[in-house]
Design an enzyme around this catalytic site. Structure first.
Site, mmCIF file in Angstrom:
data_model
loop_
_atom_site.group_PDB
_atom_site.id
_atom_site.type_symbol
_atom_site.label_atom_id
_atom_site.label_comp_id
_atom_site.label_asym_id
_atom_site.label_seq_id
_atom_site.Cartn_x
_atom_site.Cartn_y
_atom_site.Cartn_z
ATOM 1 N N SER A 3 -6.742 -3.236 0.918
ATOM 2 C CA SER A 3 -6.207 -3.043 2.274
ATOM 3 C C SER A 3 -5.674 -1.641 2.509
ATOM 4 C CB SER A 3 -5.095 -4.057 2.550
ATOM 5 O OG SER A 3 -4.061 -3.952 1.590
ATOM 6 N N ASP A 9 5.772 -1.794 5.228
ATOM 7 C CA ASP A 9 6.141 -3.210 5.096
ATOM 8 C C ASP A 9 6.466 -3.575 3.653
ATOM 9 O OD1 ASP A 9 3.659 -3.011 3.952
ATOM 10 O OD2 ASP A 9 2.673 -4.451 5.254
ATOM 11 N N HIS A 41 2.108 -1.693 2.227
ATOM 12 C CA HIS A 41 1.145 -0.750 2.798
ATOM 13 C C HIS A 41 1.828 0.559 3.176
ATOM 14 C CE1 HIS A 41 -0.575 -4.836 3.522
ATOM 15 N NE2 HIS A 41 -1.616 -4.234 2.966
#
Length: 241
Positions: free
Chosen positions: A14, A188, A191
């Site tokens: 991600s 967060d 990330h």
């Protein structure tokens, strides 16, 4: 052919998937993005191709990379960036350290077999206090990450990079060098913010400079001459194509 661009492949989870996301925070403000910075640095030089898959691990990456390379010809340089999920202590994602190392060796060798220069990237840091409030359900189910695990997987990735003779980006150490400010590199807890991606960009450029200086932006051929050198009717353009 002058317009046959080599490619810079970004391959990972991600953190790679969000490489072009300029709004990783919820404040509506645009931030630095890794993908755009690379595309700008290599404009008219290399095509930047992003292949990031949120939640994926190095185990699943072994199935993806051959398919990607079938589609994306002429890759010159590539990142491999897994570990944040591999180190997660839940059976759905966890990849044990020995397998993680083996998987990265296999990924590197796939790329090497096609003449691709590899930059292996290790996991950075994890902020439990910031991540927990928005991921309570997953964490309660056992999707546990920690900096202890991140460090072990980063060290394993570095060992693989040395064994395979490829560049390594040690984000774990790079984040720690920021002192008490390192949590601000994460939006967060997991990330990256724009600041986190900017640090990664700088570390990536430093690794390329050390290991593959021919692929520093300033050393890659610029496609086609300055417009001032082209005749008004374009009559001399064919000679550059």
């Amino acid at each position: 052919m002058a317009l046959n661009y080599e490619k810079f492949l970004l391959f990972g989870d991600s953190i790679t998937e969000f490489a072009f996301n300029s709004r990783m925070n919820d404040d509506g403000k645009d931030q630095f993005t890794l993908g755009a910075a690379l595309a700008n640095a290599y404009t008219r030089k290399l095509d930047v191709i992003q292949r990031g898959f949120g939640g994926y691990t190095s185990r699943w990456a072994l199935k993806l990379l051959p398919k990607i390379l079938e589609q994306e010809k002429n890759v010159a340089i590539s990142t491999i960036f897994f570990g944040s999920n591999d180190s997660c202590q839940h059976e759905h994602q966890n990849v044990p350290l020995p397998e993680f190392k083996t998987n990265n060796i296999k990924l590197i060798q796939m790329l090497k077999s096609q003449g691709v220069k590899v930059v292996l990237v290790g996991p950075a840091l994890y902020d439990y206090d910031r991540c927990h409030p928005s991921n309570t359900e997953e964490i309660d189910q056992g999707y546990i990450r920690s900096n202890e695990f991140y460090e072990k997987y980063s060290e394993a990735a570095e060992e693989v990079a040395k064994e395979e003779g490829v560049a390594f980006v040690n984000l774990h150490e790079a984040f720690k060098r920021q002192g008490d400010m390192w949590p601000e590199l994460l939006c967060d807890g997991l990330h990256f913010t724009g600041a986190g991606y900017e640090l990664m960009f700088n570390e990536l450029m430093a690794a390329i400079k050390e290991h593959y200086p021919q692929y520093l932006p300033e050393n890659v051929e610029y496609k086609l001459p300055n417009w001032r050198l082209i005749e008004p009717d374009g009559s001399n353009l064919d000679s550059f194509l």
